[in-house]
Design an enzyme around this catalytic site. Structure first.
Site, PDB file in Angstrom:
ATOM      1  N   ASN A 117      54.095  17.582  83.152  1.00  0.00           N
ATOM      2  CA  ASN A 117      53.456  18.520  84.065  1.00  0.00           C
ATOM      3  C   ASN A 117      52.358  17.817  84.854  1.00  0.00           C
ATOM      4  O   ASN A 117      51.726  16.884  84.366  1.00  0.00           O
ATOM      5  CB  ASN A 117      52.894  19.728  83.296  1.00  0.00           C
ATOM      6  CG  ASN A 117      51.468  19.524  82.843  1.00  0.00           C
ATOM      7  OD1 ASN A 117      50.518  19.727  83.618  1.00  0.00           O
ATOM      8  ND2 ASN A 117      51.290  19.104  81.589  1.00  0.00           N
ATOM      9  N   PHE A 121      45.249  22.320  86.528  1.00  0.00           N
ATOM     10  CA  PHE A 121      44.344  23.424  86.174  1.00  0.00           C
ATOM     11  C   PHE A 121      44.500  24.615  87.122  1.00  0.00           C
ATOM     12  O   PHE A 121      43.519  25.182  87.605  1.00  0.00           O
ATOM     13  CB  PHE A 121      42.879  22.973  86.185  1.00  0.00           C
ATOM     14  CG  PHE A 121      42.488  22.043  85.068  1.00  0.00           C
ATOM     15  CD1 PHE A 121      43.330  21.779  84.007  1.00  0.00           C
ATOM     16  CD2 PHE A 121      41.235  21.428  85.082  1.00  0.00           C
ATOM     17  CE1 PHE A 121      42.957  20.915  82.973  1.00  0.00           C
ATOM     18  CE2 PHE A 121      40.842  20.574  84.058  1.00  0.00           C
ATOM     19  CZ  PHE A 121      41.702  20.310  83.012  1.00  0.00           C
ATOM     20  N   SER A 185      42.770  15.902  80.713  1.00  0.00           N
ATOM     21  CA  SER A 185      43.981  16.111  81.504  1.00  0.00           C
ATOM     22  C   SER A 185      44.118  14.990  82.521  1.00  0.00           C
ATOM     23  O   SER A 185      43.147  14.621  83.177  1.00  0.00           O
ATOM     24  CB  SER A 185      43.921  17.460  82.223  1.00  0.00           C
ATOM     25  OG  SER A 185      44.969  17.546  83.183  1.00  0.00           O
ATOM     26  N   ASN A 187      45.698  15.273  85.281  1.00  0.00           N
ATOM     27  CA  ASN A 187      46.121  15.885  86.538  1.00  0.00           C
ATOM     28  C   ASN A 187      44.983  16.399  87.408  1.00  0.00           C
ATOM     29  O   ASN A 187      45.232  17.001  88.450  1.00  0.00           O
ATOM     30  CB  ASN A 187      47.094  17.031  86.251  1.00  0.00           C
ATOM     31  CG  ASN A 187      48.308  16.562  85.477  1.00  0.00           C
ATOM     32  OD1 ASN A 187      48.901  15.548  85.813  1.00  0.00           O
ATOM     33  ND2 ASN A 187      48.667  17.283  84.418  1.00  0.00           N
ATOM     34  N   THR A 188      43.738  16.192  86.980  1.00  0.00           N
ATOM     35  CA  THR A 188      42.567  16.562  87.784  1.00  0.00           C
ATOM     36  C   THR A 188      41.807  15.288  88.143  1.00  0.00           C
ATOM     37  O   THR A 188      41.416  14.539  87.242  1.00  0.00           O
ATOM     38  CB  THR A 188      41.645  17.526  87.012  1.00  0.00           C
ATOM     39  OG1 THR A 188      42.332  18.774  86.832  1.00  0.00           O
ATOM     40  CG2 THR A 188      40.352  17.783  87.765  1.00  0.00           C
ATOM     41  N   LYS A 228      38.507  17.784  73.498  1.00  0.00           N
ATOM     42  CA  LYS A 228      39.915  17.384  73.592  1.00  0.00           C
ATOM     43  C   LYS A 228      40.015  16.053  74.314  1.00  0.00           C
ATOM     44  O   LYS A 228      39.566  15.916  75.455  1.00  0.00           O
ATOM     45  CB  LYS A 228      40.739  18.445  74.328  1.00  0.00           C
ATOM     46  CG  LYS A 228      42.244  18.176  74.280  1.00  0.00           C
ATOM     47  CD  LYS A 228      43.046  19.385  74.692  1.00  0.00           C
ATOM     48  CE  LYS A 228      44.530  19.165  74.479  1.00  0.00           C
ATOM     49  NZ  LYS A 228      45.329  20.381  74.781  1.00  0.00           N
ATOM     50  N   ASN A 257      45.608  15.182  74.222  1.00  0.00           N
ATOM     51  CA  ASN A 257      46.180  15.759  75.427  1.00  0.00           C
ATOM     52  C   ASN A 257      47.470  15.007  75.782  1.00  0.00           C
ATOM     53  O   ASN A 257      47.942  14.159  75.015  1.00  0.00           O
ATOM     54  CB  ASN A 257      45.167  15.682  76.575  1.00  0.00           C
ATOM     55  CG  ASN A 257      45.294  16.842  77.551  1.00  0.00           C
ATOM     56  OD1 ASN A 257      46.394  17.226  77.941  1.00  0.00           O
ATOM     57  ND2 ASN A 257      44.168  17.400  77.965  1.00  0.00           N
TER      58      ASN A 257
END
Length: 351
Positions: A117, A121, A185, A187-188, A228, A257
């Protein structure tokens, strides 16, 4: 029921574009969340035999939890709990609503029991989440503890990230049983830079100071704070992270993660965070490291690559106090959580 799901329902869902299938399923569960009677029925259907675990000052009905990411907006934590999860983590949520990254951004790899993915967020904002939870699954009226996972907004630079986490904490504190600080994450933009000491130290210090301040004002105990972390950090970085988590009295670590590393047999793999089976080995290594490096002072929630009772038990053997999963729920269906908890209880007599 697992075989029925895999042979019929999963086959039908997997004909759909992944994010559409996800939204369809979440929409059904969100509608079901509004019925307290349905939650009671499901909790009987998906009955579990796990032994209660006390951790962070909370009581968990069993060791297995739902990882953040599936229910980003707190739309169905009660239904998730009724499926047999001993805790549910919602989010990641940011101070303001944001759409996330461009689509497509969710991809299946069935041969690897994996997902990729790059959602970014996408969520409706922390206030909307807390309002929803307060209405349908309020604190002190739950089947199992619910954590809220908080992060920084996509457009917030790393040097200003603390303000996003502070705002997320202040609002989440009202309904969360524990709060997870997500710095991991992939993805940010800039999020993983928060693993660096120069960013992480003031972040943890500010959050714990606020936690103590709010607890004093309300004459209550500070809310459990978890961190996390990424599976892609080297051991020197992990040593620093563990040291800071201990210094600022964080209650635990969630390891881990998703990963940006690619060790799969698939010929073409999308960019983004990889979860599921391929993450098992690295997640297990980091769990062991955190437990040993902290001298068992930092409880660990183990997540990543839990596909059956054997892989779950490996994490418990490595020192994890609790477990979480997400990807395996997609591949195995709603019966999987209760089946897994019961198989752990029967096969290994855990806990």
């Amino acid at each position: 029921m697992n075989s029925i799901y895999q042979s019929f329902f999963r086959r039908a869902l997997f004909t759909l574009e992944p994010e559409f299938a996800h939204e369809l399923t979440c929409g059904i569960m969100s509608y079901a969340e509004t019925s307290s009677i349905l939650k009671q029925i499901l909790s009987r259907v998906f009955k579990v035999e796990g032994k209660e675990i006390s951790l962070f000052g909370l009581n968990f009905p069993n060791c297995l939890g739902l990882a953040a990411g599936l229910d980003k907006n707190g739309m169905f934590p009660g239904i998730s709990s009724a499926l047999g999860f001993g805790h549910v983590e919602v989010g990641t949520v940011t101070p303001l609503a944001q759409p996330g990254n461009p689509k497509p951004r969710l991809f299946r790899y069935p041969n690897e029991n994996a997902l990729v993915n790059r959602m970014g967020f996408n969520n409706r904002g922390v206030k909307a989440l807390v309002d929803r939870v307060a209405k349908y699954y309020p604190k002190h009226s739950r089947l199992s503890p619910m954590g809220i996972n908080i992060g920084k907004g996509k457009n917030t630079p790393s040097e200003k990230a603390i303000s996003d986490y502070i705002e997320g904490f202040q609002i989440s504190n009202e309904q969360a049983d524990y709060i997870t600080v997500n710095i991991s994450s992939p993805n940010t933009p800039g999020l993983r830079s928060l693993h660096q000491k120069d960013f992480l130290k003031p972040l943890l210090q500010s959050l714990q100071s606020l936690n103590q301040e709010l607890a004093t004002k309300s004459s209550s105990n500070p809310i459990p704070l978890l961190l996390k972390i990424s599976p892609d950090e080297d051991y020197r970085s992990l040593e620093s992270i563990i040291g800071l988590a201990l210094e600022y009295n964080f209650d635990g670590i969630i390891a881990t993660n998703t990963t940006i590393c690619r060790e799969m047999n698939a010929t073409e793999i999308e960019k983004g965070g990889l979860s599921g089976g391929p993450l098992e080995k690295r997640s297990l290594e980091i769990i062991k490291f955190v437990v040993e490096e902290s001298d068992h002072k930092l409880p660990v929630i183990g997540v990543g690559g839990i596909v059956d009772s054997e892989s779950a038990h490996k994490k418990l053997d490595a020192g994890a106090s609790l477990l979480q999963l997400y990807t395996s729920l997609i591949y195995n269906g709603p019966k999987f959580p209760s089946s897994l908890v019961n198989s752990l209880q029967n096969r290994f007599n855990w806990p």
